[in-house]
Design a protein around this motif. Sequence first.
Motif, mmCIF file in Angstrom:
data_model
loop_
_atom_site.group_PDB
_atom_site.id
_atom_site.type_symbol
_atom_site.label_atom_id
_atom_site.label_comp_id
_atom_site.label_asym_id
_atom_site.label_seq_id
_atom_site.Cartn_x
_atom_site.Cartn_y
_atom_site.Cartn_z
ATOM 1 N N UNK A 186 0.836 -1.206 0.000
ATOM 2 C CA UNK A 186 0.000 0.000 0.000
ATOM 3 C C UNK A 186 0.862 1.243 0.000
ATOM 4 N N UNK A 187 0.403 2.261 -0.724
ATOM 5 C CA UNK A 187 0.987 3.577 -0.602
ATOM 6 C C UNK A 187 0.394 4.224 0.638
ATOM 7 N N UNK A 188 0.439 5.530 0.704
ATOM 8 C CA UNK A 188 -0.099 6.220 1.874
ATOM 9 C C UNK A 188 -1.603 6.012 2.017
ATOM 10 N N UNK A 189 -2.318 5.897 0.882
ATOM 11 C CA UNK A 189 -3.777 5.835 0.958
ATOM 12 C C UNK A 189 -4.420 4.674 0.197
ATOM 13 N N UNK A 190 -3.746 4.153 -0.817
ATOM 14 C CA UNK A 190 -4.367 3.117 -1.646
ATOM 15 C C UNK A 190 -3.402 1.964 -1.912
ATOM 16 N N UNK A 191 -3.979 0.859 -2.341
ATOM 17 C CA UNK A 191 -3.198 -0.327 -2.678
ATOM 18 C C UNK A 191 -2.341 -0.045 -3.910
ATOM 19 N N UNK A 192 -1.102 -0.498 -3.879
ATOM 20 C CA UNK A 192 -0.198 -0.300 -5.018
ATOM 21 C C UNK A 192 -0.703 -1.108 -6.216
ATOM 22 N N UNK A 193 -0.681 -0.484 -7.393
ATOM 23 C CA UNK A 193 -1.230 -1.119 -8.597
ATOM 24 C C UNK A 193 -0.578 -2.457 -8.914
ATOM 25 N N UNK A 194 0.731 -2.534 -8.820
ATOM 26 C CA UNK A 194 1.421 -3.788 -9.161
ATOM 27 C C UNK A 194 0.989 -4.908 -8.215
ATOM 28 N N UNK A 195 0.802 -4.593 -6.942
ATOM 29 C CA UNK A 195 0.362 -5.593 -5.966
ATOM 30 C C UNK A 195 -1.096 -5.985 -6.231
ATOM 31 N N UNK A 196 -1.909 -4.985 -6.505
ATOM 32 C CA UNK A 196 -3.324 -5.236 -6.768
ATOM 33 C C UNK A 196 -3.493 -6.157 -7.974
ATOM 34 N N UNK A 197 -2.740 -5.909 -9.036
ATOM 35 C CA UNK A 197 -2.810 -6.750 -10.234
ATOM 36 C C UNK A 197 -2.346 -8.172 -9.932
ATOM 37 N N UNK A 198 -1.253 -8.297 -9.199
ATOM 38 C CA UNK A 198 -0.768 -9.620 -8.827
ATOM 39 C C UNK A 198 -1.830 -10.371 -8.027
ATOM 40 N N UNK A 199 -2.370 -9.707 -7.034
ATOM 41 C CA UNK A 199 -3.373 -10.322 -6.163
ATOM 42 C C UNK A 199 -4.606 -10.760 -6.955
ATOM 43 N N UNK A 200 -5.079 -9.903 -7.833
ATOM 44 C CA UNK A 200 -6.279 -10.202 -8.614
ATOM 45 C C UNK A 200 -6.060 -11.297 -9.652
ATOM 46 N N UNK A 201 -4.856 -11.343 -10.231
ATOM 47 C CA UNK A 201 -4.585 -12.294 -11.308
ATOM 48 C C UNK A 201 -3.992 -13.614 -10.831
ATOM 49 N N UNK A 202 -3.678 -13.691 -9.565
ATOM 50 C CA UNK A 202 -3.103 -14.916 -9.024
ATOM 51 C C UNK A 202 -4.194 -15.961 -8.819
ATOM 52 N N UNK A 203 -3.827 -17.212 -9.027
ATOM 53 C CA UNK A 203 -4.790 -18.280 -8.745
ATOM 54 C C UNK A 203 -4.559 -18.866 -7.354
ATOM 55 N N UNK A 204 -3.775 -18.170 -6.551
ATOM 56 C CA UNK A 204 -3.533 -18.566 -5.165
ATOM 57 C C UNK A 204 -4.571 -17.894 -4.279
ATOM 58 N N UNK A 205 -5.155 -18.668 -3.400
ATOM 59 C CA UNK A 205 -6.110 -18.129 -2.439
ATOM 60 C C UNK A 205 -5.340 -17.315 -1.392
ATOM 61 N N UNK A 206 -5.656 -16.032 -1.275
ATOM 62 C CA UNK A 206 -4.979 -15.148 -0.324
ATOM 63 C C UNK A 206 -6.003 -14.530 0.608
ATOM 64 N N UNK A 207 -5.601 -14.409 1.846
ATOM 65 C CA UNK A 207 -6.444 -13.769 2.848
ATOM 66 C C UNK A 207 -5.584 -12.792 3.633
ATOM 67 N N UNK A 208 -6.165 -11.639 3.985
ATOM 68 C CA UNK A 208 -5.422 -10.577 4.645
ATOM 69 C C UNK A 208 -6.089 -10.221 5.968
ATOM 70 N N UNK A 209 -5.274 -10.210 7.029
ATOM 71 C CA UNK A 209 -5.772 -9.865 8.355
ATOM 72 C C UNK A 209 -4.827 -8.864 9.009
ATOM 73 N N UNK A 210 -5.403 -8.043 9.871
ATOM 74 C CA UNK A 210 -4.590 -7.200 10.743
ATOM 75 C C UNK A 210 -4.207 -8.043 11.953
#
Length: 121
Positions: free
Chosen positions: A39-63
């Motif tokens: 993430x940048x200061x306010x939004x998800x980084x584009x390269x990461x977002x594309x990787x996450x969306x195009x990956x066939x790996x199940x990913x989950x994000x928690x604080x």
Amino acid sequence: MQLLFVYNANAGRANAVLDSMHKILSPSTYDCKLCELTFGAFTERNIWKEFRKNSNVNMRFLHKDEFKKEFRSKWLPKYNFPVVLIQNENKLELFITSEEFEALHSPQVLIKLIQDRLPLY
């Protein structure tokens, strides 16, 4: 199989605002390398977002507070955050440690590390 990404930050809007301010005002003391890389200061980084969306790996994000609440079982070891774990059924294994995160300097390096390690699982 699922990759479980755990941020070294707590959930909630107020915490997100404070984290964003911290990233801007004192980036060298910000202590969530996963947040910094994805993430940048306010939004998800584009390269990461594309990787996450195009990956066939199940990913989950928690604080970290969400993770501790959900996985508070006594058998779990104490983790340093941020961390990425592999979850298979009820079993968690380390995938990327907080120490390894410190050596990562870009989202591209994080993505390559994930891709390189996935064939092992």
